[in-house]
Design an enzyme around this catalytic site. Structure first.
Site, short mmCIF file in Angstrom:
data_model
loop_
_atom_site.label_atom_id
_atom_site.label_comp_id
_atom_site.label_asym_id
_atom_site.label_seq_id
_atom_site.Cartn_x
_atom_site.Cartn_y
_atom_site.Cartn_z
N HIS A 137 0.85 -1.20 0.00
CA HIS A 137 0.00 0.00 0.00
C HIS A 137 0.89 1.26 0.00
O HIS A 137 0.68 2.17 -0.79
CB HIS A 137 -0.91 -0.01 1.23
N ASP B 66 6.84 22.81 -25.60
CA ASP B 66 6.78 21.44 -25.07
C ASP B 66 7.89 21.30 -24.04
O ASP B 66 8.55 22.27 -23.70
CB ASP B 66 6.97 20.42 -26.21
N TRP C 255 7.55 -0.76 4.01
CA TRP C 255 8.03 -0.14 2.76
C TRP C 255 9.45 0.37 2.91
O TRP C 255 10.13 0.61 1.93
CB TRP C 255 7.09 1.00 2.34
N HIS D 228 13.90 11.32 4.02
CA HIS D 228 13.34 12.60 4.44
C HIS D 228 13.18 13.58 3.29
O HIS D 228 12.12 14.15 3.14
CB HIS D 228 14.03 13.21 5.65
N TYR E 247 9.57 15.76 1.19
CA TYR E 247 9.37 17.07 0.57
C TYR E 247 9.19 16.96 -0.93
O TYR E 247 8.56 17.82 -1.54
CB TYR E 247 10.51 18.02 0.97
N SER F 176 -0.50 27.43 -3.96
CA SER F 176 -0.02 28.81 -4.13
C SER F 176 -0.56 29.43 -5.43
O SER F 176 -0.55 30.65 -5.58
CB SER F 176 1.51 28.86 -4.17
N HIS G 18 13.81 10.03 12.13
CA HIS G 18 12.99 8.84 11.88
C HIS G 18 13.48 7.66 12.71
O HIS G 18 12.88 6.59 12.69
CB HIS G 18 13.05 8.44 10.40
N ARG H 280 1.65 0.06 15.25
CA ARG H 280 1.31 0.01 13.82
C ARG H 280 1.73 -1.34 13.25
O ARG H 280 2.48 -2.09 13.87
CB ARG H 280 2.00 1.15 13.08
#
Lengths: 533, 192
Positions: A79, A108, A144, A255, A259, A270, A305, A452
């Site tokens: 998933h 293009d 994952w 990490h 972003y 925006s 993490h 989890r």
């Protein structure tokens, strides 16, 4: 407007689209490739969504109901891989393909053939990944994040997982290079960097993050591959390696990847908020610098993490403060979006509703992120449903809503028809209510200690899990409304004007709706008056 | 494709290739970091002569505990003869461990040490250890193995207890000769 008319004239002679399947297989057109990316991402969104439904069905009650634990673990693992690499990233690239050439006044993308290749790698990569379900040993089930030594226990599917990740990396690196080459070399005269629409800016920065981070992931999974098959010992303690090293290398990619996912969504809202607030974006330059600072800082926070794996105190403090520092440029962005709406003549069409949803709910996810950035308390949150709540708040109402708002915003431009506003609003409200029913209670059960990635749980978590599952099913069903809206809009509807929205500015809204096959064959002249909204 | 596009793309491809290399550079960088900070409890090694010349702090006693683990892939038993020792910082101490091969095949094992608290590993050095080399045990063989170590007298005051943990793994290339020969024969025959 005027140049759009010119286009239609000189396009009669060489504007012959190939027809049939060949048009899609061999396409070098940024709009066709953008469409393929978006359709592919929608299909993956439903495949990944179906896996989430299996997870929520199993967790509706304590005990084991429908699937065995191994398959449950495959569901959580695949998933995540499908949603991150199959749904969110291709959707972002699809929007970039469609919009960037039109926004900067180019005909293009800079490298149309490479563009074709980076799309067509994706179906092959996901065939490799999803084929593992039918192999000896099953699909990846170790999470994952592919931590060794657990991931090395995967059966025949292991090399398929690794090569799928390699392909995905190659695809997104090529896509990123194409975007940077396009923006750097194909801007219309007068389109200086500080006049670029913010969506283009966020995509340049995302593309640099992709080029810097994806090869590191490719390196990490290559080390896994050689550890398993060629006798190296990067992560094998018996051979002098260290499994914790994988976590460092992985999160050095992981990490910035966060972003990579979120910046395009920031770019989209925006564009949308100024349109429907009928005011120019507040603090354009600070938005650009804030985005760049977020991207730069994202390379120095990876160990947040893995606070619980064991680190010197100085390391924990460094990564805690670096993590907190990211809240500053993010705060600048949230402030600017809010200030853009301040005293604006706002209307609430579907794209604006989704954009405001992003603003509210991404911020909420950001706050729970700050909570976990505090090292001592992270020991309580680590690997509980609290982290699940956090990253789903930033990923679903933060990023998926951003992509959906972009789809509603530009769909009339793409198809030439207005979508059904009533259905759009219904989609927004059902999604927003169900997404909160789905993810908000996860904070509570996480703090109460529900771990989890486990198919069963203690009975005291039953009530909240039932509510969460109901929210999950409702959210899944709500997304069918989106499919219906898109199909209906492609088939017909009220004719969209060139400008589409009363408050819309920017080069893409000077082209006809739908735009000509090759966007700008004669580059438009950009002045301060026609520059960013 | 225009000339400047080609140049941009080339630069970016080189950048991507460098970042792939950087992933691999992180491996030695991480080892260096572990050495400097004591991260992951990697303990040090000193010569016998140097260890003997260390100042012994007779006024202080610290406890060293021993923890033993065997990776499930290795058919061995592994125990410390004494579970803990009290030592003076600076003095050379010796701990004895017992291993036994419970299988009917010769097996090579490799022990991997780790010390907590990690900070203490900067002051914990060994002059001799069974973990320095791989160990071969014949079928059913039982063997005593020793670790000779010294806790530095600069050990911070707040540390009074350390746990030295060993995990025995099957050495990566320790499948017995007969099996690997059979496999290579199979590989050759399947190729032809």
């Amino acid at each position: 407007m005027s140049y759009a008319a010119v286009h239609e004239d000189d396009h009669h002679d060489h504007d012959h689209k190939p027809t049939g399947i060949g048009r899609w297989l061999f396409s070098t057109n940024h709009k066709d490739i953008g469409t393929m990316y978006l359709v592919f991402s929608l299909i993956m969104f439903f495949i990944g969504g179906a896996m989430a439904m299996v997870i929520r069905a199993e967790l509706f009650q304590p005990g084991l109901q429908f699937v065995d634990p191994q398959f449950f673990n495959s569901m959580t693992t695949v998933h995540a891989l499908v949603m991150i690499f199959g749904a969110v990233m291709p959707a972002g690239v699809g929007l970039a393909n469609w919009m960037i050439p039109m926004m900067i006044g180019a005909p293009d993308m800079a490298m149309p053939r490479m563009n074709n290749m980076s799309f067509w790698i994706l179906p092959f990569a996901f065939t490799l990944l999803l084929a593992t379900f039918f192999m000896q040993g099953g699909a990846p089930a170790g999470g994952w994040t592919m931590y060794p030594p657990l991931v090395l226990q995967l059966g025949d599917g292991f090399p398929f997982l690794i090569f799928a990740v390699h392909f995905l990396g190659i695809s997104s690196i090529m896509g990123a290079i194409n975007i940077i080459a396009t923006v750097f070399n194909m801007r219309a005269p007068g389109m200086t960097f500080m006049r670029l629409p913010l969506f283009v800016w966020t995509w340049i920065i995302t593309a640099f993050l992709l080029i810097a981070a994806m090869p590191v992931l490719a390196g990490a999974v290559t080390m896994l591959l050689t550890d398993k098959f060629f006798g190296t010992a990067f992560f094998d303690a018996a051979g002098g390696g260290d499994p914790v090293l994988f976590q460092h290398v992985f999160w050095f990619f992981g990490h910035p990847e966060v972003y990579i996912l979120v910046l395009p969504s920031f770019g989209i809202i925006s564009q949308i908020i100024p349109t429907f607030a009928r005011k120019p974006l507040f603090g354009y330059a600070s938005m650009v610098y804030a985005t760049a600072s977020i991207a730069f800082l994202s390379f120095f926070v990876w160990a947040h993490h893995m606070f619980t794996v064991g680190m010197p105190l100085a390391g924990e403090l460094f990564f805690m403060y670096a993590t907190m520092a990211i809240a500053v440029p993010t705060g600048v962005k949230v402030f600017n979006w809010t200030a853009t709406m301040w005293k604006g003549s706002m209307t609430f069409e579907t794209p604006m509703l989704f954009a405001i949803g992003v603003l509210f709910m991404f911020t909420l996810g950001g706050f729970s992120g700050l909570m976990m950035g505090i090292t001592p308390v992270d020991f309580q949150y680590h690997d509980t449903y609290f982290i699940v709540a956090h990253f789903h708040y930033v990923l679903v109402p933060g990023i998926v809503f951003g992509i959906i708002s972009g789809v509603y915003y530009w769909m009339p431009k793409w198809t030439g028809h207005m979508y059904d506003e009533k259905l759009g609003k219904l989609h927004f409200w059902t999604s927003t209510i169900s997404v909160n029913v789905l993810f908000f209670p996860m904070h509570f059960i996480g703090l109460a200690g529900m771990p989890r990635r486990i198919p069963d749980y203690s009975t005291q978590f039953t009530d909240w899990n039932m509510i969460i599952s109901i929210g999950g099913f409702a959210f899944g069903l709500s997304q069918l409304i989106l499919v219906w809206v898109v199909i209906k809009c492609i088939r017909g509807g009220e004719k969209a004007t060139d400008q589409v929205w009363e408050g819309a500015h920017g080069l893409e809204f000077t082209l006809s709706s739908p735009p000509p096959f090759h966007s700008f064959t004669t580059p438009p002249e950009v002045t301060d008056a026609t520059a960013h909204s | 494709m225009a000339q400047n596009t080609r140049v941009t793309a080339k630069k970016l491809f080189i950048f991507a290739a460098c970042m792939f290399g950087f992933g691999y550079v992180m491996v030695p960088m991480y080892d260096l970091l572990c050495d400097v900070t004591g991260l992951n409890g990697k303990t040090g090694e000193v010569s016998q002569v140097k260890a003997e010349s260390m100042h012994v702090d007779m006024n202080r006693l610290v406890t060293v505990e021993f923890d033993t683990n065997v990776n499930p892939a290795l058919p061995w038993k592994f125990k410390a003869s004494e579970f803990k020792m009290n030592v003076h910082p600076g003095e050379i101490a010796e701990a004895v461990f017992v291993v036994e091969n419970t299988s009917n095949k010769p097996v090579v094992g490799q022990a991997v040490p780790s010390l907590v608290p990690a900070l203490a590993s900067l002051y914990f050095d060994k002059t001799e250890c069974f973990c320095f080399t791989a160990q071969l045990l014949e079928p059913g063989e039982r063997k005593e193995m020793i670790v000779r170590y010294v806790v530095g007298s600069e050990l911070p005051e707040n540390i009074s207890t350390m746990t030295l943990s060993y995990t025995f793994f099957k050495a990566p290339d320790s499948d017995d000769v007969a099996v690997s020969e059979k496999e290579s024969v199979k590989a050759i025959s399947s190729k032809s």
